[in-house]
Structure formats: C-alpha cells, structure tokens
Enzyme design. Structure first.
Site, PDB file in Angstrom:
ATOM      1  N   GLU A  62      -2.232  -9.024   3.206  1.00 17.54           N
ATOM      2  CA  GLU A  62      -2.639  -9.492   4.534  1.00 17.54           C
ATOM      3  C   GLU A  62      -4.148  -9.477   4.714  1.00 17.54           C
ATOM      4  O   GLU A  62      -4.671 -10.000   5.698  1.00 17.54           O
ATOM      5  CB  GLU A  62      -1.937  -8.658   5.622  1.00 17.54           C
ATOM      6  CG  GLU A  62      -2.490  -7.259   5.857  1.00 17.54           C
ATOM      7  CD  GLU A  62      -2.083  -6.234   4.804  1.00 17.54           C
ATOM      8  OE1 GLU A  62      -1.427  -6.599   3.812  1.00 17.54           O
ATOM      9  OE2 GLU A  62      -2.437  -5.045   4.980  1.00 17.54           O
ATOM     10  N   CYS A 108       0.849  -1.198   0.000  1.00 26.07           N
ATOM     11  CA  CYS A 108       0.000   0.000   0.000  1.00 26.07           C
ATOM     12  C   CYS A 108       0.883   1.247   0.000  1.00 26.07           C
ATOM     13  O   CYS A 108       1.690   1.416  -0.904  1.00 26.07           O
ATOM     14  CB  CYS A 108      -1.001  -0.039   1.149  1.00 26.07           C
ATOM     15  SG  CYS A 108      -2.366   1.126   0.913  1.00 26.07           S
ATOM     16  N   HIS A 167      -3.678  -5.150  -0.452  1.00 21.53           N
ATOM     17  CA  HIS A 167      -3.248  -5.622   0.864  1.00 21.53           C
ATOM     18  C   HIS A 167      -3.206  -7.153   0.892  1.00 21.53           C
ATOM     19  O   HIS A 167      -4.243  -7.784   1.098  1.00 21.53           O
ATOM     20  CB  HIS A 167      -4.215  -5.127   1.939  1.00 21.53           C
ATOM     21  CG  HIS A 167      -4.077  -3.666   2.219  1.00 21.53           C
ATOM     22  ND1 HIS A 167      -3.235  -3.171   3.183  1.00 21.53           N
ATOM     23  CD2 HIS A 167      -4.647  -2.595   1.635  1.00 21.53           C
ATOM     24  CE1 HIS A 167      -3.300  -1.855   3.187  1.00 21.53           C
ATOM     25  NE2 HIS A 167      -4.155  -1.469   2.258  1.00 21.53           N
TER      26      HIS A 167
END
Lengths: 217, 274
Positions: A199, A89, A197
């Site tokens: 994650e 990001c 992202h």
C-alpha cells in the site's frame, strides 16, 4: 458484489491499506467491496481477507487474540475454506510458528518458521531496514506476476527490524538483499504474505494488490 | 543491491495551505498541499513530509484533512511533523493516513513520551526531529568581541525547540543517541544555521549524528544545489535527504535530482510512479 475484508485489530495503517485497495478495486471490471472491519462475522462472509499489522509482534498477536472469534473465523475460512489471504508486514509475520521479538510469542503457525531480528553482515547497515529495495523472486507466484525483479526491477517499501525465517525454502517466495537475504514474501496454497508494504510501494504495490484481487489460488 | 537513498520533498503547511510558494507546471492551485503532494508523487519522490506550522488550533485540525486527502492519492510513505505532543495526536495522524510522525519539542520536554509512543505504535513510526544550532561561545571572544565557533568538540551543537526559537542546553549528538535508545526509528536532523540559506547541509552535524546511531538519519536544512544532496549522503552519511525550496520554486525537479545523485554513484529508486 464480492467482499474483501481488511481486518481491524487495532494494529496497522488501515486507512492507507483501504485507500490502496479501493484505488485498485475501482479499476476492475467488477469492483469488489472493500471493508475495514473488526467483526468476525463480516470476515466469515469475505471472498478475500487482508491482515495488516504495524508495531511489535507480541502486541499485534495480543491485539488479534483480543478480537473475540477472529482467530477461529480466520482458521475456518483461510485454512479450511481456502479463501485467498494476504498478510502485510507484521500481518505477514504473524503467519510464522513463533515471533522472537523481545519475547517468544506463538504465531498462527500457517507458514512454519520464526520471526527473527535482522542481522546484516555489514554492521554499518542501519536497522530498521527502512526504505526502497528491489526484490529477487525465489519462486514464481501469481501475486508477483508482472512485477519486474532484480537490480533493475521495481522497488518495494520496507520498514522493519525483524523478518520471517521460513523452515522450508519452498515457502520463501521472494527476498531482498540487505547485508544478506531478507524475507520479502512468503506463501503456500491460498496464503500469501509480504514483509514490505504494497500500500506504500507505488507501482509495485498497486500491481501486487491488483494481482491479489484477481487471484484464484 | 541494498537500500536506495531516499529523496524527500518537504511541505511547510500553515492552516491547510503550503506556506512557501510552490511552482509546478500544470498545478492549478499551488497553495494546496494535496495538489503539491500529488505532483511530487507523480515525479517519483520517495516519501513526503508535511510540517504543520499551524498558527491556531483550527489550523491544527486542517492537517488531518490534508493528510487524509493525500493518502487517498499517494501510495508512498508520508511523515507529518509539527505540534505532535500526545499519543492521541499520533493516533489521529495515523488514522488520517500518515505513516510516521516527527516529534520535536515534546521529545525534549518529555523524553518518556518517545518511549511510550514507540511502544504503542512501533519504532518505525516515530521520527525524532533533531533541530540543532552550532554553539557559539561569546566568552572566548574573537576580534572585536565577535562570537566565534567553539573548539570544544564535546558539545558542538545544541538542540533547539519550538521551531528553532528556544535553546534547550542539550548536546545534539547526545540527545540523538538518547532518542534512539528511547525508541526513535529515524532521526530528522535539521541545521537551524543552514535552514533557508541554500548554503548546504551542516555536514559535520549530520555525520556526527549518523555515525553515532544505528537508525537512519534524514539530512535537512540548507539545500541550494544538487551537489548539496550528494554531500549529505557521501560526507554526511545520511540515509535520506530532505529539501523544500529547491523543489517548490522549480529550481530542480525530483527526476533531475535523482539523476544527479545517480550520476555521482549514489543508488536511487528510478521507478515510474503508478
């Protein structure tokens, strides 16, 4: 035990990033240690480095600059030392030559280009680009291996209003379509960055993190 | 391709337990919000939303534990709302593993809080909860003095705070636009009239706001059938649809809902969970 450091510079969803890295690490034959740290000396010892980032470009850059010695260690280990690096990001956007969010702010300059506001061709499209989108790989890369792309591929979770427009097509590794191409992944040599992202991207994200933890550039 | 329409199950949490019953097959503890979150994650939900309706200060503290335990298992975006009043509240939720926070009453009483929160954590992190009721004008009077829907298009819906108990006098569409100017990255639009009724979203409200702002709108309140989800996207122009009871009570599963949306021409994410 090898060491993966997630850099804590006051920006980013550190807990989420650490959780996903720990989940993947536990599945490897020789699990690395995952360390969230603001200590440049720990980063100096790292075998892999991850730079998260959430918020505005200028704030994140100021936050990174405010950690004494961090920038120098990053230059030393990533640029001179060739340590595998993953930016996510705003942590990816910081690789650019400059950010043009609100004001012009110099970036790390590792991936030549500028961070510009998204301008979808369809004015009805909402900004931020927030949600799940598929990827189109522009250039095959070890970190994107085993991740189906295209309209029927897996989805990545995006949430951003700006993206890195690279000077060279060579460093733009994957795009998403949102009223035009949006930079989704950039990289060169031992440096890789994702606008989305990992994650927070379930199957796609965990695969990418696994690829990163196995990566030998 | 473009963005997929997001399907978001919402869990009402009180003192660390799910308030509305959750009925999943194979779920040992249906009252544990983390177990429910993991089940939704595995079923392919696109995001999770926890609304903390804590009765006490001690109850408030338990939400951090719920979020932290969820973030260990669910690698998807998590929004937490309810009782978010200070920058410190937001920081604690984010450090626990939340990605976004939903702010309601504090956005009404102190709009500047939204600006400060967005500056600090980024617009992407700040969801403003727009809880609205259709205005009824007693003065106009229907037959037998019943309240009737007001014709005045200038202010058709009013913002309520404190879980829908306190009217604010503010026009919902104007309030929504103002919150976006302040830095809200997303709006969670809930019809207080429809919430819990299973009679469908307030489509006019959803569309009035979605068409007035440039940020994504999540439609909420009133889902009873899968057609309601379709209407929220097609007619309400929502980017995401949120529902609670149809999933909790096992009326429909997440994959059923997604297949239904897809069969009605709405693009959804059909990835298998990790």
């Amino acid at each position: 035990m090898s060491l993966v450091t997630i850099i804590d510079y006051g920006a980013g969803n550190l807990r989420s990033a650490a959780n996903a890295f720990e989940r993947v690490a536990a599945t490897l034959d020789t699990p690395p240690e995952i360390l969230v740290t603001a200590d440049p000396e720990a980063v100096r010892r790292a075998d892999r480095i991850m730079l998260p980032g959430v918020g505005a470009f200028a704030d994140c850059k100021a936050g990174l600059d405010a950690v004494a010695g961090m920038r120098e260690v990053l230059e030393e280990r990533v640029i001179a030392g060739g340590v595998p690096f993953l930016g996510v990001c705003v942590g990816m956007q910081l690789l650019a030559s400059e950010g043009r969010e609100k004001t012009v702010t110099p970036g790390l300059g590792w991936i030549p280009g500028a961070v510009e506001r998204l301008t979808p061709s369809d004015p009805g499209l909402k900004i931020p680009h927030m949600g799940w989108n598929t990827l189109t790989v522009q250039k095959p890369h070890a970190l994107l291996a085993g991740i189906p792309d295209g309209p029927d591929g897996l989805h990545a979770y995006f949430v951003h209003s700006y993206h890195l427009v690279t000077d060279s097509a060579d460093t733009r590794l994957a795009i998403a379509d949102y009223g035009g191409p949006v930079t989704a992944a950039v990289g060169r040599d031992n440096i890789f960055g994702t606008q989305f992202h990992p994650e927070k991207s379930q199957a796609l994200g965990l695969k990418l993190i696994e690829n990163f933890l196995r990566w030998t550039p | 391709m473009s963005l997929k329409t997001r399907l978001i199950p919402c869990l009402d949490v009180k003192d660390g337990r799910v308030v509305k019953g959750v009925q999943f097959v194979d779920l040992i503890d249906a009252g544990d919000p983390v177990a429910a979150a993991i089940a939704y994650d595995a079923a392919g939900a696109d995001e999770l939303c926890f609304l903390d309706i804590a009765a006490s200060h001690e109850g408030r503290e338990t939400i951090f534990d719920v979020v932290a335990r969820t973030a260990e298992h669910c690698f998807m975006p998590v929004t937490v709302g309810g009782g978010v009043r200070t920058i410190e509240d937001i920081r604690k939720l984010l450090l626990s593993g939340a990605d976004k926070v939903a702010i309601n009453s504090a956005a009404v009483t102190d709009p500047d809080f939204i600006s400060r929160a967005a500056d600090k954590f980024g617009n992407q992190c700040i969801v403003v909860s727009v809880d609205a009721k259709q205005r009824l004008d007693q003065a106009v009077g229907g037959d037998n003095g019943q309240a009737v829907r007001r014709e005045d298009k200038e202010s058709q819906w009013e913002i309520y705070t404190h879980g829908g108990r306190k009217p604010s006098g503010l026009d919902a569409v104007e309030f929504a636009a103002r919150m976006v100017e302040r830095g809200a990255g997303e709006l969670l639009v809930t019809s207080m009239d429809r919430d819990g009724t299973r009679s469908g979203f307030d489509i006019a409200l959803t569309r009035a706001i979605a068409d007035a702002v440039a940020v994504p709108v999540i439609a909420s309140g009133g889902v009873g059938t899968l057609d309601h989800l379709v209407e929220g996207v097609r007619e309400g122009h929502a980017s995401a649809v949120l529902a609670a009871s149809i999933f909790h009570f096992g009326t429909f599963t997440i994959p059923q809902a997604k297949q239904y949306l897809q069969s009605h021409g709405i693009a959804v994410r059909m990835d298998r969970a990790a």
